[in-house]
Design a protein around this motif. Structure first.
Motif, PDB file in Angstrom:
ATOM      1  N   PRO A 279      82.547  29.596 -15.427  1.00 29.33           N
ATOM      2  CA  PRO A 279      81.968  30.801 -14.819  1.00 29.33           C
ATOM      3  C   PRO A 279      80.524  30.995 -15.267  1.00 29.33           C
ATOM      4  CG  PRO A 279      83.475  31.377 -16.597  1.00 29.33           C
ATOM      5  CD  PRO A 279      83.627  29.906 -16.371  1.00 29.33           C
ATOM      6  N   VAL A 280      79.749  31.642 -14.418  1.00 31.07           N
ATOM      7  CA  VAL A 280      78.351  31.924 -14.712  1.00 31.07           C
ATOM      8  C   VAL A 280      78.155  33.437 -14.738  1.00 31.07           C
ATOM      9  CG1 VAL A 280      75.950  31.641 -13.987  1.00 31.07           C
ATOM     10  CG2 VAL A 280      77.605  29.793 -13.617  1.00 31.07           C
ATOM     11  N   VAL A 281      77.541  33.930 -15.807  1.00 32.44           N
ATOM     12  CA  VAL A 281      77.238  35.348 -15.961  1.00 32.44           C
ATOM     13  C   VAL A 281      75.747  35.544 -15.727  1.00 32.44           C
ATOM     14  CG1 VAL A 281      77.167  37.293 -17.582  1.00 32.44           C
ATOM     15  CG2 VAL A 281      79.126  35.721 -17.586  1.00 32.44           C
ATOM     16  N   GLY A 282      75.400  36.483 -14.876  1.00 31.50           N
ATOM     17  CA  GLY A 282      74.000  36.837 -14.681  1.00 31.50           C
ATOM     18  C   GLY A 282      73.617  37.967 -15.619  1.00 31.50           C
TER      19      GLY A 282
ATOM     20  N   GLY B 165      80.508  39.532 -28.548  1.00 32.77           N
ATOM     21  CA  GLY B 165      81.536  40.197 -27.764  1.00 32.77           C
ATOM     22  C   GLY B 165      82.205  39.263 -26.780  1.00 32.77           C
ATOM     23  N   LEU B 166      81.416  38.399 -26.154  1.00 29.91           N
ATOM     24  CA  LEU B 166      81.974  37.377 -25.270  1.00 29.91           C
ATOM     25  C   LEU B 166      82.900  36.443 -26.053  1.00 29.91           C
ATOM     26  CD1 LEU B 166      79.148  36.023 -22.907  1.00 29.91           C
ATOM     27  CD2 LEU B 166      81.404  36.847 -22.216  1.00 29.91           C
ATOM     28  N   GLY B 167      82.444  36.086 -27.246  1.00 27.00           N
ATOM     29  CA  GLY B 167      83.234  35.169 -28.071  1.00 27.00           C
ATOM     30  C   GLY B 167      84.588  35.741 -28.438  1.00 27.00           C
ATOM     31  N   GLU B 168      84.635  37.055 -28.701  1.00 26.09           N
ATOM     32  CA  GLU B 168      85.915  37.674 -29.037  1.00 26.09           C
ATOM     33  C   GLU B 168      86.889  37.609 -27.860  1.00 26.09           C
ATOM     34  OE1 GLU B 168      85.234  41.596 -30.454  1.00 26.09           O
ATOM     35  OE2 GLU B 168      84.305  40.937 -32.319  1.00 26.09           O
ATOM     36  N   ALA B 169      86.337  37.542 -26.655  1.00 20.22           N
ATOM     37  CA  ALA B 169      87.178  37.417 -25.463  1.00 20.22           C
ATOM     38  C   ALA B 169      87.488  35.957 -25.143  1.00 20.22           C
ATOM     39  CB  ALA B 169      86.495  38.073 -24.266  1.00 20.22           C
ATOM     40  N   GLY B 170      86.975  35.034 -25.975  1.00 21.63           N
ATOM     41  CA  GLY B 170      87.287  33.623 -25.799  1.00 21.63           C
ATOM     42  C   GLY B 170      86.259  32.814 -25.039  1.00 21.63           C
ATOM     43  N   TYR B 171      85.046  33.380 -24.852  1.00 15.50           N
ATOM     44  CA  TYR B 171      84.012  32.674 -24.088  1.00 15.50           C
ATOM     45  C   TYR B 171      82.801  32.384 -24.964  1.00 15.50           C
ATOM     46  CZ  TYR B 171      86.708  33.783 -19.931  1.00 15.50           C
ATOM     47  OH  TYR B 171      87.712  33.867 -18.999  1.00 15.50           O
TER      48      TYR B 171
ATOM     49  N   GLU C 123      79.002  30.636 -24.881  1.00 15.62           N
ATOM     50  CA  GLU C 123      77.922  30.155 -24.012  1.00 15.62           C
ATOM     51  C   GLU C 123      77.674  28.668 -24.241  1.00 15.62           C
ATOM     52  OE1 GLU C 123      73.289  31.243 -22.776  1.00 15.62           O
ATOM     53  OE2 GLU C 123      74.155  32.073 -24.617  1.00 15.62           O
ATOM     54  N   GLY C 124      77.580  27.933 -23.153  1.00 12.26           N
ATOM     55  CA  GLY C 124      77.342  26.502 -23.244  1.00 12.26           C
ATOM     56  C   GLY C 124      78.606  25.679 -23.348  1.00 12.26           C
ATOM     57  N   GLN C 125      79.759  26.329 -23.597  1.00  9.32           N
ATOM     58  CA  GLN C 125      81.026  25.613 -23.676  1.00  9.32           C
ATOM     59  C   GLN C 125      81.929  25.939 -22.491  1.00  9.32           C
ATOM     60  OE1 GLN C 125      82.963  25.937 -27.492  1.00  9.32           O
ATOM     61  NE2 GLN C 125      81.061  25.641 -28.632  1.00  9.32           N
ATOM     62  N   ASN C 126      82.309  27.202 -22.375  1.00  8.55           N
ATOM     63  CA  ASN C 126      83.178  27.566 -21.251  1.00  8.55           C
ATOM     64  C   ASN C 126      82.624  28.730 -20.431  1.00  8.55           C
ATOM     65  OD1 ASN C 126      83.577  29.501 -23.196  1.00  8.55           O
ATOM     66  ND2 ASN C 126      85.817  29.450 -23.094  1.00  8.55           N
ATOM     67  N   VAL C 127      81.349  29.062 -20.641  1.00  9.99           N
ATOM     68  CA  VAL C 127      80.662  30.048 -19.817  1.00  9.99           C
ATOM     69  C   VAL C 127      79.163  29.752 -19.865  1.00  9.99           C
ATOM     70  CG1 VAL C 127      80.310  31.754 -21.663  1.00  9.99           C
ATOM     71  CG2 VAL C 127      80.441  32.512 -19.289  1.00  9.99           C
ATOM     72  N   ALA C 128      78.499  29.970 -18.744  1.00 10.00           N
ATOM     73  CA  ALA C 128      77.036  29.825 -18.684  1.00 10.00           C
ATOM     74  C   ALA C 128      76.429  31.195 -18.407  1.00 10.00           C
ATOM     75  CB  ALA C 128      76.639  28.845 -17.582  1.00 10.00           C
ATOM     76  N   ILE C 129      75.213  31.403 -18.895  1.00  8.19           N
ATOM     77  CA  ILE C 129      74.525  32.680 -18.674  1.00  8.19           C
ATOM     78  C   ILE C 129      73.176  32.408 -18.028  1.00  8.19           C
ATOM     79  CG2 ILE C 129      73.657  34.805 -19.709  1.00  8.19           C
ATOM     80  CD1 ILE C 129      75.589  34.415 -22.014  1.00  8.19           C
ATOM     81  N   GLU C 130      72.937  33.033 -16.896  1.00  8.84           N
ATOM     82  CA  GLU C 130      71.653  32.956 -16.199  1.00  8.84           C
ATOM     83  C   GLU C 130      70.864  34.225 -16.540  1.00  8.84           C
ATOM     84  OE1 GLU C 130      70.060  30.931 -14.004  1.00  8.84           O
ATOM     85  OE2 GLU C 130      71.519  29.291 -14.078  1.00  8.84           O
TER      86      GLU C 130
ATOM     87  N   GLY D 217      83.943  39.486 -20.803  1.00 11.79           N
ATOM     88  CA  GLY D 217      85.038  38.549 -21.052  1.00 11.79           C
ATOM     89  C   GLY D 217      86.334  38.982 -20.390  1.00 11.79           C
ATOM     90  N   GLN D 218      86.627  40.281 -20.440  1.00  9.58           N
ATOM     91  CA  GLN D 218      87.846  40.780 -19.796  1.00  9.58           C
ATOM     92  C   GLN D 218      87.799  40.560 -18.283  1.00  9.58           C
ATOM     93  OE1 GLN D 218      89.397  44.656 -21.036  1.00  9.58           O
ATOM     94  NE2 GLN D 218      87.982  44.640 -22.765  1.00  9.58           N
ATOM     95  N   ILE D 219      86.623  40.784 -17.690  1.00 12.68           N
ATOM     96  CA  ILE D 219      86.491  40.595 -16.243  1.00 12.68           C
ATOM     97  C   ILE D 219      86.633  39.124 -15.884  1.00 12.68           C
ATOM     98  CG2 ILE D 219      84.837  40.741 -14.338  1.00 12.68           C
ATOM     99  CD1 ILE D 219      83.828  43.355 -15.616  1.00 12.68           C
ATOM    100  N   LEU D 220      86.073  38.243 -16.694  1.00 15.05           N
ATOM    101  CA  LEU D 220      86.215  36.812 -16.438  1.00 15.05           C
ATOM    102  C   LEU D 220      87.672  36.382 -16.496  1.00 15.05           C
ATOM    103  CD1 LEU D 220      83.183  35.325 -18.436  1.00 15.05           C
ATOM    104  CD2 LEU D 220      83.361  35.674 -15.961  1.00 15.05           C
TER     105      LEU D 220
END
Length: 329
Positions: free
Chosen positions: A29-32, A52-58, A60-67, A281-284
Motif C-alpha cells: 500500500p502507498v500512503v500519501g 505509530g504506523l509501526g505499532e500497527a505492523g507497517y 516504511e520501505g518494507q510493507n508500506v510506501a509513503i509519498e 495503520g488501522q485503515i490499511l
C-alpha cells in the motif's frame, strides 16, 4: 516426447514460476502525506508518525510506501499536490499542517480515506459530521493550539513581569483561517492583563527581520509568536532574531525550546502524529474512516529553557515553575 524436449519444456516452466509468483503478490500500500510546510522542520513528528504506523505492523520501505508532498509554505500549491496524490490512487492521504491541507485533500477526493493531524475543528470546517461519528472518508487526530494564545501570553508575563508592551507576531490572515481569531484573543488577553500589544503579520520569512526591527522600535519587552507552520518551518531564524534582539519569547512548540527558545506552551504535537500513524495503520488493515472517531488531544506541556532564561537575566518564578512540565538545561 524426446528427453531433450521434455527437459527444455520443464526448464521453461520452472523459469516462469517465479514470475507468476511475483505477479500474484499484491503491491504494497502507498500512503500519501500532504503538509503545508517542509520536511526539515517536522522530522520529529515524522519519526512519531512512522512509530505509530509501526505499532500497527507497517514499516516504511518494507510493507508500506509513503509519498510525501510538501508545499514549502506555499498554500496555493496544496490543491495540485492533493490532486496528484488522489490521481495516484494512494490507499490513504494524511493531511497535516493546518486547515488548508485538510480542505485540499477533501477537495481532491471523496473516496480515498483521509487522516487528519492538525490543530483545527474538523466539524466547523465541514470535514466530518461529528467527532464521534465522522460519517465520511475523513477522520484523524486534532489538537488545541491557536486557542492557547492567551495562556501563552499569561505565562510569558509571569516569566517577564516587568513587561509593559508585548509584541505579537501573527501569520497573514490571508494564509490562515485562524489568524484573525488568534489576534483578537491576544488583544483581549493583553487588555485583561493591563498590557499594551504590538501586532505585526508575516506572510513569509522575508518579513521577519522587519517585524523584529519594529518590535525594537516600539520597545516591546516580550514576544508571543503565533501558532503557524510558517513559523515552525523557520524556527531557527526566529530564534536567532529573538536572541540577537534579546526579546523573551514564547512559542507553541517544544522544539523551539529545545533549539534555544525561552519557553513554549502547547499540545504534544509529536504525540498527535503518533496517533495519526496508528490510525493509518488501522485503515490499511480494513477499518473505515467513518467508524473511527476523531480523537482530540488535550495533552498540553509548558517547557522552559533555563539557560536561555539566565542569558536574558530571568528567573523562573515559583508560581510558573509549579506549572512547568519540562525544564531544558
Amino acid at each position: 516426447m524426446r528427453r531433450r524436449e521434455f527437459i527444455t519444456l520443464l526448464g521453461g516452466a520452472a523459469a516462469s514460476w517465479p514470475l507468476a509468483a511475483r505477479a500474484q503478490q499484491p503491491a504494497i500500500p502507498v500512503v500519501g502525506f500532504l503538509h503545508i510546510a517542509n520536511a526539515d522542520s517536522y522530522s520529529p513528528m515524522l519519526s512519531k508518525f512512522r512509530a505509530g504506523l509501526g505499532e500497527a505492523g507497517y514499516v516504511e520501505g518494507q510493507n508500506v510506501a509513503i509519498e510525501y508532498r510538501w508545499a514549502n509554505n506555499q498554500g496555493e500549491r496544496l490543491a495540485a499536490l492533493a490532486a496528484d496524490l488522489a490521481s495516484r490512487q494512494v490507499s490513504v492521504i494524511v493531511a497535516a499542517g493546518g486547515a488548508r491541507p485538510a480542505l485540499a485533500a477533501k477537495g481532491a477526493t471523496s473516496t480515498i480515506p483521509i487522516v487528519l493531524a492538525f490543530g483545527a475543528d474538523p466539524v466547523r470546517l465541514g470535514l466530518v459530521a461529528s467527532l464521534s461519528h465522522p460519517g465520511g472518508n475523513v477522520t484523524g487526530v486534532t489538537f488545541v493550539t491557536s486557542e492557547l494564545e492567551p495562556k501563552r501570553l499569561e505565562f510569558l508575563t509571569l516569566m517577564v513581569p516587568q513587561a509593559e508592551t508585548v509584541a505579537y507576531l501573527n501569520i497573514d490572515p490571508r494564509s490562515s483561517t485562524q489568524a484573525e481569531q488568534q489576534e483578537s484573543d491576544v488583544r483581549a488577553a493583553a487588555r485583561a492583563l493591563g498590557k499594551d500589544v504590538v501586532v505585526l503579520e508575516a506572510s513569509s520569512e522575508r518579513d521577519f527581520e522587519g517585524a523584529f526591527g519594529t518590535f525594537v522600535e516600539r520597545r516591546a519587552d516580550a514576544l508571543v509568536v503565533a501558532t503557524a507552520p510558517l513559523f515552525t518551518s523557520n524556527r531557527r531564524k526566529l530564534l536567532a532574531l529573538a536572541a540577537r534582539h534579546r526579546i523573551p519569547a514564547v512559542y507553541h512548540l517544544r522544539e523551539f525550546v529545545l533549539d534555544g527558545g525561552l519557553m513554549s506552551y502547547g499540545a504534544n504535537i509529536a504525540g498527535v502524529f503518533h496517533l495519526a500513524g496508528n490510525y493509518v495503520g488501522q485503515i490499511l488493515k480494513g477499518a473505515k474512516p467513518a467508524d473511527l472517531p476523531v480523537r482530540r488531544s488535550t495533552n498540553f506541556e509548558l517547557v522552559i529553557n533555563r539557560k536561555t532564561a539566565k542569558t536574558l537575566g530571568l528567573d523562573i518564578p515559583p508560581m510558573l515553575f509549579a506549572r512547568v512540565n519540562e525544564v531544558v538545561e
